[in-house]
Design an enzyme around this catalytic site. Sequence first.
Site, PDB file in Angstrom:
ATOM      1  N   CYS A 128       8.358  47.890  19.642  1.00 50.99           N
ATOM      2  CA  CYS A 128       9.014  46.585  19.523  1.00 50.99           C
ATOM      3  C   CYS A 128       9.410  46.249  18.083  1.00 50.99           C
ATOM      4  CB  CYS A 128       8.108  45.497  20.072  1.00 50.99           C
ATOM      5  SG  CYS A 128       6.389  45.705  19.628  1.00 50.99           S
TER       6      CYS A 128
ATOM      7  N   HIS B 208       7.611  38.789  17.262  1.00 49.61           N
ATOM      8  CA  HIS B 208       7.176  39.512  16.066  1.00 49.61           C
ATOM      9  C   HIS B 208       8.064  39.122  14.886  1.00 49.61           C
ATOM     10  CE1 HIS B 208       4.465  41.791  18.384  1.00 49.61           C
ATOM     11  NE2 HIS B 208       4.972  43.003  18.280  1.00 49.61           N
TER      12      HIS B 208
HETATM   13  N1  HSE Z   1       2.681  48.034  19.388  1.00 48.68           N
HETATM   14  C1  HSE Z   1       3.226  46.733  19.464  1.00 48.68           C
HETATM   15  C2  HSE Z   1       2.201  45.696  19.087  1.00 48.68           C
HETATM   16  C3  HSE Z   1       3.690  46.399  20.827  1.00 48.68           C
HETATM   17  O1  HSE Z   1       1.004  46.006  19.158  1.00 48.68           O
HETATM   18  O2  HSE Z   1       2.563  44.588  18.733  1.00 48.68           O
HETATM   19  C4  HSE Z   1       4.850  47.017  21.425  1.00 48.68           C
HETATM   20  O3  HSE Z   1       5.561  48.024  20.852  1.00 48.68           O
END
Ligand code: HSE
Length: 375
Positions: A135, A275
Amino acid sequence: MKKVGIVGWRGMVGSVLINRMNEEEDFKYINTSFFTTSQTGQKAPGIINAEPILLDAYSIEDLAKMDIIISCQGGDYTQKVYPLLKEIEWSGHWIDAASTLRMSDEAIIILDPINESKIKSSLKFGNKTWVGGNCTVSLMLLAIHGLIKEGAVEWVSSMTYQAASGAGANNMRELLVQMGQLYDSAESEINKPNFNILDIDYAVLDKMHSADFTRDNFHVPLAGSLIPWIDQDLGNGISKEEWKGQSETNKILIGEYKSIRVDGLCTRIGSMRSHSQALTIKLKKNYEVDEINDLIKSSNQWVTLIPNDKESSIHNLSPSAVSGTLNIAIGRIRKLALEDNMISAFTVGDQLLWGAAEPLRRMLRILIDKDDSTF
Ligand code: HSE
């Protein structure tokens, strides 16, 4: 109509995917079978053109009848089922949200606004395995797409502020439980008109350190704190999430764009599903900020340039501003007083939409529409 099997549709990413497919009316163009790991034979969701009964997600015979399988069921499922389908030389397309197959030679990481021509040429050459990217990587590439197209980037340092959703649904819930417990621990003091902030702070800290503070999933407090490590410890000081930044970015770019160096620290913070990343970008030459803004603005239809001022930034460049939308916000763009050709940027995007479900949905449309890129 193509037969499409969906596995893991009840989970968090799967549910977001189904919502988006409903919004875009994708189900009109496919014949859908819903697969389940636990409720075979029960009623399937009432969706246009869908088979009425849930099928067994471990039945290779039923899976093999599909032209396309979309899995949001997770890495363990992929590890079990995908090799069995390969073993019987299943000729369908596998679209996966899990990271298991991402770096294998047979898989293309799908992020079509960036690598549509690679996806389409691989399709022509018979590729059948399509995997959504990490992501953080997908959200960063969409945000700085304009600079990548221009070949302007020498390297990027991405310092992340990743939402609880990236760790899973239970973690998201745990964040809220932790918030509630912290509030409860200081409630009486919080509600006094002449509250003592240090008493509140000590109560909250005591609660975070107490044995009965809920931390089954994160193992440590996230509410009121942060976690400066995401995913596995690779044993060399690098987290797996950080390693993905470099390796997946370049797997997506290879063949169409110049490679770029990417590195930085990944941190979990107490936001829900978007994010954020603070980027330091070393450019190959001296671009004016206006030129940089123009390149970013015109790169794809989802990117929104937020003016670099306080009001615009606090209102429009945050998880609460973009969550639930396909909007990729990028702002705080300015030259850094560190070295020539170095700029800052801050970007935020919904981790469940562009970070997970949307690239899968769009890959499905590429497969069913073939030459139609108007979706
Ligand atoms: N690895 C990412 C996270 C989530 O832990 O935020 C999705 O790719």
